[in-house]
Design a protein around this motif. Structure first.
Motif, PDB file in Angstrom:
ATOM      1  N   GLU A 198      16.224   9.209 -18.058  1.00  0.00           N
ATOM      2  CA  GLU A 198      16.103   9.888 -16.769  1.00  0.00           C
ATOM      3  C   GLU A 198      14.805   9.513 -16.063  1.00  0.00           C
ATOM      4  O   GLU A 198      14.795   9.257 -14.859  1.00  0.00           O
ATOM      5  CB  GLU A 198      16.175  11.396 -16.975  1.00  0.00           C
ATOM      6  N   SER A 199      13.691   9.456 -16.801  1.00  0.00           N
ATOM      7  CA  SER A 199      12.396   9.097 -16.220  1.00  0.00           C
ATOM      8  C   SER A 199      12.406   7.665 -15.701  1.00  0.00           C
ATOM      9  O   SER A 199      11.853   7.371 -14.633  1.00  0.00           O
ATOM     10  CB  SER A 199      11.288   9.274 -17.258  1.00  0.00           C
ATOM     11  N   VAL A 200      13.028   6.766 -16.450  1.00  0.00           N
ATOM     12  CA  VAL A 200      13.118   5.357 -16.041  1.00  0.00           C
ATOM     13  C   VAL A 200      13.951   5.237 -14.776  1.00  0.00           C
ATOM     14  O   VAL A 200      13.581   4.519 -13.832  1.00  0.00           O
ATOM     15  CB  VAL A 200      13.726   4.495 -17.169  1.00  0.00           C
ATOM     16  N   TYR A 201      15.089   5.947 -14.729  1.00  0.00           N
ATOM     17  CA  TYR A 201      15.966   5.874 -13.559  1.00  0.00           C
ATOM     18  C   TYR A 201      15.277   6.434 -12.317  1.00  0.00           C
ATOM     19  O   TYR A 201      15.377   5.853 -11.226  1.00  0.00           O
ATOM     20  CB  TYR A 201      17.264   6.650 -13.825  1.00  0.00           C
ATOM     21  N   VAL A 202      14.575   7.538 -12.469  1.00  0.00           N
ATOM     22  CA  VAL A 202      13.842   8.129 -11.340  1.00  0.00           C
ATOM     23  C   VAL A 202      12.777   7.153 -10.836  1.00  0.00           C
ATOM     24  O   VAL A 202      12.601   6.976  -9.625  1.00  0.00           O
ATOM     25  CB  VAL A 202      13.202   9.471 -11.747  1.00  0.00           C
ATOM     26  N   PHE A 203      12.072   6.524 -11.771  1.00  0.00           N
ATOM     27  CA  PHE A 203      11.036   5.551 -11.402  1.00  0.00           C
ATOM     28  C   PHE A 203      11.623   4.386 -10.600  1.00  0.00           C
ATOM     29  O   PHE A 203      11.080   3.992  -9.566  1.00  0.00           O
ATOM     30  CB  PHE A 203      10.349   5.025 -12.665  1.00  0.00           C
ATOM     31  N   LEU A 204      12.767   3.847 -11.051  1.00  0.00           N
ATOM     32  CA  LEU A 204      13.395   2.718 -10.360  1.00  0.00           C
ATOM     33  C   LEU A 204      13.898   3.114  -8.974  1.00  0.00           C
ATOM     34  O   LEU A 204      13.799   2.333  -8.022  1.00  0.00           O
ATOM     35  CB  LEU A 204      14.539   2.160 -11.207  1.00  0.00           C
ATOM     36  N   VAL A 205      14.423   4.332  -8.858  1.00  0.00           N
ATOM     37  CA  VAL A 205      14.898   4.803  -7.547  1.00  0.00           C
ATOM     38  C   VAL A 205      13.727   5.005  -6.597  1.00  0.00           C
ATOM     39  O   VAL A 205      13.827   4.702  -5.401  1.00  0.00           O
ATOM     40  CB  VAL A 205      15.714   6.103  -7.704  1.00  0.00           C
ATOM     41  N   LEU A 206      12.597   5.485  -7.102  1.00  0.00           N
ATOM     42  CA  LEU A 206      11.403   5.627  -6.262  1.00  0.00           C
ATOM     43  C   LEU A 206      10.900   4.260  -5.789  1.00  0.00           C
ATOM     44  O   LEU A 206      10.521   4.099  -4.623  1.00  0.00           O
ATOM     45  CB  LEU A 206      10.302   6.354  -7.035  1.00  0.00           C
ATOM     46  N   ILE A 207      10.885   3.297  -6.699  1.00  0.00           N
ATOM     47  CA  ILE A 207      10.498   1.923  -6.323  1.00  0.00           C
ATOM     48  C   ILE A 207      11.445   1.414  -5.252  1.00  0.00           C
ATOM     49  O   ILE A 207      11.024   0.793  -4.260  1.00  0.00           O
ATOM     50  CB  ILE A 207      10.522   0.995  -7.552  1.00  0.00           C
ATOM     51  N   ASN A 208      12.730   1.660  -5.431  1.00  0.00           N
ATOM     52  CA  ASN A 208      13.749   1.276  -4.468  1.00  0.00           C
ATOM     53  C   ASN A 208      13.426   1.853  -3.076  1.00  0.00           C
ATOM     54  O   ASN A 208      13.425   1.131  -2.065  1.00  0.00           O
ATOM     55  CB  ASN A 208      15.094   1.787  -4.982  1.00  0.00           C
ATOM     56  N   PHE A 209      13.090   3.141  -3.019  1.00  0.00           N
ATOM     57  CA  PHE A 209      12.793   3.816  -1.754  1.00  0.00           C
ATOM     58  C   PHE A 209      11.526   3.262  -1.097  1.00  0.00           C
ATOM     59  O   PHE A 209      11.503   2.995   0.110  1.00  0.00           O
ATOM     60  CB  PHE A 209      12.642   5.321  -2.006  1.00  0.00           C
ATOM     61  N   LEU A 210      10.475   3.050  -1.897  1.00  0.00           N
ATOM     62  CA  LEU A 210       9.201   2.562  -1.357  1.00  0.00           C
ATOM     63  C   LEU A 210       9.321   1.127  -0.847  1.00  0.00           C
ATOM     64  O   LEU A 210       8.766   0.779   0.205  1.00  0.00           O
ATOM     65  CB  LEU A 210       8.111   2.652  -2.430  1.00  0.00           C
ATOM     66  N   VAL A 211      10.057   0.294  -1.579  1.00  0.00           N
ATOM     67  CA  VAL A 211      10.258  -1.095  -1.142  1.00  0.00           C
ATOM     68  C   VAL A 211      11.067  -1.123   0.152  1.00  0.00           C
ATOM     69  O   VAL A 211      10.813  -1.946   1.040  1.00  0.00           O
ATOM     70  CB  VAL A 211      10.945  -1.929  -2.250  1.00  0.00           C
ATOM     71  N   ALA A 212      12.050  -0.225   0.275  1.00  0.00           N
ATOM     72  CA  ALA A 212      12.839  -0.139   1.508  1.00  0.00           C
ATOM     73  C   ALA A 212      11.943   0.210   2.696  1.00  0.00           C
ATOM     74  O   ALA A 212      12.051  -0.394   3.770  1.00  0.00           O
ATOM     75  CB  ALA A 212      13.954   0.896   1.351  1.00  0.00           C
ATOM     76  N   LEU A 213      11.045   1.173   2.505  1.00  0.00           N
ATOM     77  CA  LEU A 213      10.115   1.552   3.582  1.00  0.00           C
ATOM     78  C   LEU A 213       9.208   0.387   3.959  1.00  0.00           C
ATOM     79  O   LEU A 213       9.006   0.091   5.145  1.00  0.00           O
ATOM     80  CB  LEU A 213       9.260   2.746   3.139  1.00  0.00           C
ATOM     81  N   PHE A 214       8.648  -0.274   2.945  1.00  0.00           N
ATOM     82  CA  PHE A 214       7.691  -1.353   3.181  1.00  0.00           C
ATOM     83  C   PHE A 214       8.341  -2.546   3.882  1.00  0.00           C
ATOM     84  O   PHE A 214       7.835  -3.039   4.892  1.00  0.00           O
ATOM     85  CB  PHE A 214       7.084  -1.781   1.848  1.00  0.00           C
ATOM     86  N   THR A 215       9.477  -3.007   3.351  1.00  0.00           N
ATOM     87  CA  THR A 215      10.139  -4.178   3.943  1.00  0.00           C
ATOM     88  C   THR A 215      10.748  -3.844   5.302  1.00  0.00           C
ATOM     89  O   THR A 215      10.800  -4.704   6.184  1.00  0.00           O
ATOM     90  CB  THR A 215      11.225  -4.730   3.007  1.00  0.00           C
ATOM     91  N   GLY A 216      11.201  -2.585   5.469  1.00  0.00           N
ATOM     92  CA  GLY A 216      11.710  -2.173   6.777  1.00  0.00           C
ATOM     93  C   GLY A 216      10.621  -2.232   7.837  1.00  0.00           C
ATOM     94  O   GLY A 216      10.839  -2.729   8.944  1.00  0.00           O
ATOM     95  N   PHE A 217       9.428  -1.738   7.472  1.00  0.00           N
ATOM     96  CA  PHE A 217       8.289  -1.810   8.398  1.00  0.00           C
ATOM     97  C   PHE A 217       7.944  -3.261   8.724  1.00  0.00           C
ATOM     98  O   PHE A 217       7.739  -3.619   9.890  1.00  0.00           O
ATOM     99  CB  PHE A 217       7.074  -1.106   7.795  1.00  0.00           C
ATOM    100  N   LEU A 218       7.882  -4.108   7.687  1.00  0.00           N
ATOM    101  CA  LEU A 218       7.554  -5.522   7.904  1.00  0.00           C
ATOM    102  C   LEU A 218       8.557  -6.197   8.825  1.00  0.00           C
ATOM    103  O   LEU A 218       8.179  -6.920   9.757  1.00  0.00           O
ATOM    104  CB  LEU A 218       7.515  -6.268   6.561  1.00  0.00           C
ATOM    105  N   PHE A 219       9.847  -5.962   8.566  1.00  0.00           N
ATOM    106  CA  PHE A 219      10.881  -6.624   9.378  1.00  0.00           C
ATOM    107  C   PHE A 219      10.787  -6.203  10.833  1.00  0.00           C
ATOM    108  O   PHE A 219      10.767  -7.049  11.737  1.00  0.00           O
ATOM    109  CB  PHE A 219      12.275  -6.316   8.835  1.00  0.00           C
TER     110      PHE A 219
END
Length: 286
Positions: A198-219
């Protein structure tokens, strides 16, 4: 004589320090990409997808094809962006009209308009926008297309994955006296408090969300610059760019003459109309 020797030695040491810093910095970021990317692909395709869609059904195969399309485009645009030379080096011998060119003291030659020296690459880059750590090179005239499409593909992939990740987490996540909030706010600390899938899955989903924000801003930041005929160093000026030829011509200048097809694949040939040296600032459209 001694002063000159000390100065040369100092410059040599400084350049060696910059090169070492560049190698270390890029190695760390590239390692993150090449380790995190396979882990994330495995998580999405082998754990999340079978849990939210019936395995080997028609929707499952459609999702697999869409995911493969995005993965190939992300990796392809990254590789093309990294290995497309956009520097001034070896390209200036046949240009004679250099009246508007500026002098680069680092390279000890005249450089064309919109070209800037990069301290990390130690080169003058044609239409230099910025130095991209993840590409381990500068983004300039000849590889800007791949950077734009890379950020778009990663952004779409992260949004796509996030939609199904939320469904996946909702199947097994529990309140557990508020522990789940700690896992979301302090994902690394949760590995110590309650390490498990559960901790690993939550961590990966958070990374997923943060990368989406970062790359969305860049694009959206860079596509806005492209549509206005600007690069990042020119964006400090809020006035209309002297290189603005209208949104369509501006897109063609970056994405090439087949600009409407470049989102499909980095392998699609789309020649640029300019050479990166000569810039017509009079032929502008409103």
């Amino acid at each position: 004589m001694c002063f000159k020797s000390n100065s040369l030695l100092l410059n040599l040491n400084l350049k060696n320090h910059i090169r070492l810093k560049r190698v270390l910095e890029h190695s760390i970021y590239l390692a993150i990409i090449f380790i995190l990317l396979p882990v994330f692909i495995y998580f999405e395709l082998c754990i999340v997808l079978p849990a939210v869609v019936e395995e080997w059904s028609v929707p499952f195969l459609i999702h697999y094809c869409c995911a493969s399309f995005l993965i190939l485009n992300i990796i392809g645009n990254m590789i093309f962006g990294m290995f497309t030379d956009t520097s001034v080096r070896g390209r200036m011998s046949h240009f004679r009209n250099k009246e508007s060119w500026g002098y680069c003291s680092e390279c000890d030659f005249f450089r064309p308009p919109r070209a800037w020296h990069c301290d990390t690459c130690d080169l003058c880059i044609l239409k230099r926008d910025h130095h991209c750590t993840f590409f381990a090179c500068c983004i300039g005239h000849f590889n800007y297309r791949y950077f734009i499409m890379f950020t778009l593909d990663v952004f779409v992939a992260m949004l796509y994955a996030f939609y199904y990740n939320v469904q996946f987490l909702s199947q097994f996540i529990s309140w557990n006296h508020g522990l789940i909030i700690i896992k979301f706010l302090f994902p690394l600390a949760s590995f110590v408090i309650d390490f498990g899938p559960e901790s690993v899955y939550v961590f990966l989903v958070l990374i997923n969300f943060l990368v989406a924000l970062f790359t969305g801003f860049l694009f959206f930041y860079h596509i806005n610059n492209v549509l206005n005929g600007k690069i990042t160093p020119e964006n400090k000026n809020s006035l209309k760019s002297v290189h603005d030829k209208g949104w369509k011509c501006n897109l063609i200048e970056v994405l090439g003459t087949r600009w409407h097809l470049t989102w499909i694949s980095p392998f699609i040939y789309s020649p640029l109309p300019g050479n990166g040296f000569e810039w017509d600032i009079d032929d502008k459209t409103d």
